[in-house]
Design a protein around this motif. Structure first.
Motif, short mmCIF file in Angstrom:
data_model
loop_
_atom_site.label_atom_id
_atom_site.label_comp_id
_atom_site.label_asym_id
_atom_site.label_seq_id
_atom_site.Cartn_x
_atom_site.Cartn_y
_atom_site.Cartn_z
N ILE A 262 -3.05 2.00 -1.15
CA ILE A 262 -2.81 0.93 -2.11
C ILE A 262 -1.71 0.00 -1.60
CG2 ILE A 262 -1.92 0.43 -4.42
CD1 ILE A 262 -3.32 3.06 -5.32
N GLU A 263 -0.63 0.60 -1.09
CA GLU A 263 0.47 -0.24 -0.57
C GLU A 263 0.03 -1.03 0.65
OE1 GLU A 263 4.15 1.85 -0.02
OE2 GLU A 263 4.60 1.59 -2.17
N ARG A 264 -0.84 -0.47 1.47
CA ARG A 264 -1.32 -1.18 2.66
C ARG A 264 -2.07 -2.46 2.27
NH1 ARG A 264 -4.79 2.57 6.27
NH2 ARG A 264 -2.77 3.61 6.30
N TYR A 265 -2.86 -2.39 1.22
CA TYR A 265 -3.72 -3.52 0.87
C TYR A 265 -3.23 -4.35 -0.31
CZ TYR A 265 -7.06 -1.77 4.22
OH TYR A 265 -7.67 -1.38 5.38
N LEU A 266 -2.33 -3.78 -1.13
CA LEU A 266 -1.87 -4.51 -2.30
C LEU A 266 -0.35 -4.58 -2.41
CD1 LEU A 266 -4.47 -3.17 -4.89
CD2 LEU A 266 -4.43 -5.43 -3.84
N GLY A 267 0.34 -4.01 -1.45
CA GLY A 267 1.79 -4.06 -1.46
C GLY A 267 2.39 -3.07 -2.45
N SER A 268 3.72 -3.12 -2.57
CA SER A 268 4.43 -2.18 -3.45
C SER A 268 4.93 -2.83 -4.73
CB SER A 268 5.64 -1.59 -2.69
OG SER A 268 6.50 -2.61 -2.23
N GLU A 269 4.80 -4.14 -4.84
CA GLU A 269 5.26 -4.83 -6.04
C GLU A 269 4.25 -4.73 -7.17
OE1 GLU A 269 8.29 -6.25 -6.36
OE2 GLU A 269 8.67 -5.40 -4.38
N PRO A 270 4.70 -4.78 -8.42
CA PRO A 270 3.76 -4.78 -9.53
C PRO A 270 2.81 -5.97 -9.45
CG PRO A 270 5.99 -4.41 -10.33
CD PRO A 270 6.10 -4.80 -8.89
N ILE A 271 1.64 -5.80 -10.03
CA ILE A 271 0.65 -6.87 -10.11
C ILE A 271 0.77 -7.52 -11.48
CG2 ILE A 271 -1.84 -7.36 -10.17
CD1 ILE A 271 -2.19 -5.06 -8.16
#
Length: 273
Positions: A262-271
């Protein structure tokens, strides 16, 4: 016949026996119009509600899709099953992520309402087979007898084969019914940390667009790129159309594996939803 077509035939058969599902599609066909979709996009695409992927997943641990003919699994269980199906069959990591999150747009129920069809009790603005608003409804829609109930089908701007569109304009230029697919697609499109490949975004946006990818409709509005996309969406659907496991899956047990993806493709910040 592909897996999507076989499953859809089974869903349609079971739905015919289930008055609640018929009622859902009757409301969906009666209310999903050009005006409604326009209003929902303005109302819900505010991108003002921060939530992590895990929080979104957890929020769906009790929600059951009103169009599920089995009415057995919560959406969290369905998404975990889809993800594990992709993982165990050796799919690339981005497809595993898509399988895990493809229904996350259903979090809309947290701020939805009965009037919009976006609540637990009224889900016709969240779930159900997707169709195009602004042109003639095809007979490949589930329960095609409800097509005549759509107000746009009495409007000459919208009731022809092309309606408000140009031939071969491409799916990206169409207005689809409002629901969890379009909602998640737009939310991720707005998310600065989104690094999912284009085909992943297409799978999210069109996975419920059965009249197109399984029913053969809307070919006159496709462009060449859409014909390639259709094959990818059909391929992804084998993981969306799950076979329930023998035991429930546990998000906490599986999240250590999926979190880095998830972090690889969507980062670590909230959506922002």
């Amino acid at each position: 016949m592909g897996i999507s077509s076989v499953w859809r035939e089974e869903v349609m058969y079971r739905a015919q026996q289930n008055p609640a599902i018929r009622a859902h599609y009757r409301k969906m066909r009666s209310n999903q119009t050009v005006d409604y979709v326009t209003r929902m996009k303005k109302k819900y695409l505010t991108f003002s509600r921060p939530m992590t992927i895990r929080e979104a997943l957890e929020s769906l641990h009790t929600l059951v899709d009103a169009t599920d003919p089995e009415l057995q699994l919560t959406n969290l269980q369905h998404m975990l099953q889809s993800a594990e199906g992709a993982r165990l069959s050796g799919q690339p990591d981005w497809m595993q992520v898509v399988a895990l999150i493809h229904d996350l747009g259903k979090v809309m129920y947290l701020w939805g309402c009965d009037e919009d069809g976006t609540s637990v009790n009224a889900q016709w603005g969240i779930v159900g087979e997707v169709f195009v608003v602004g042109c003639r409804l095809p007979d490949t829609c589930i329960f095609p007898e409800f097509n005549v109930l759509n107000p746009d089908m009495q409007d000459p701007r919208y009731n022809t084969e092309t309606g408000m569109y140009e031939p071969q304009c491409g799916l990206e230029n169409l207005q689809l019914t409002w629901g969890h697919d379009e909602y998640l697609y737009q939310v991720l499109k707005n998310h600065p940390g989104n690094r999912l490949p284009e085909i992943a975004m297409v799978s999210i946006r069109y996975h419920s667009f059965y009249p197109w990818h399984s029913g053969g409709a809307y070919g006159h509005l496709e462009n060449m790129k859409d014909k390639i996309y259709k094959q990818w969406v059909r391929y992804f659907n084998q993981f969306d159309l799950y076979t329930p496991p023998h035991r429930p899956l546990n998000l906490s047990e599986l999240y250590d594996y999926y979190h880095p993806l998830i972090e690889r493709y969507l980062g670590s910040e909230p959506i922002y939803w």
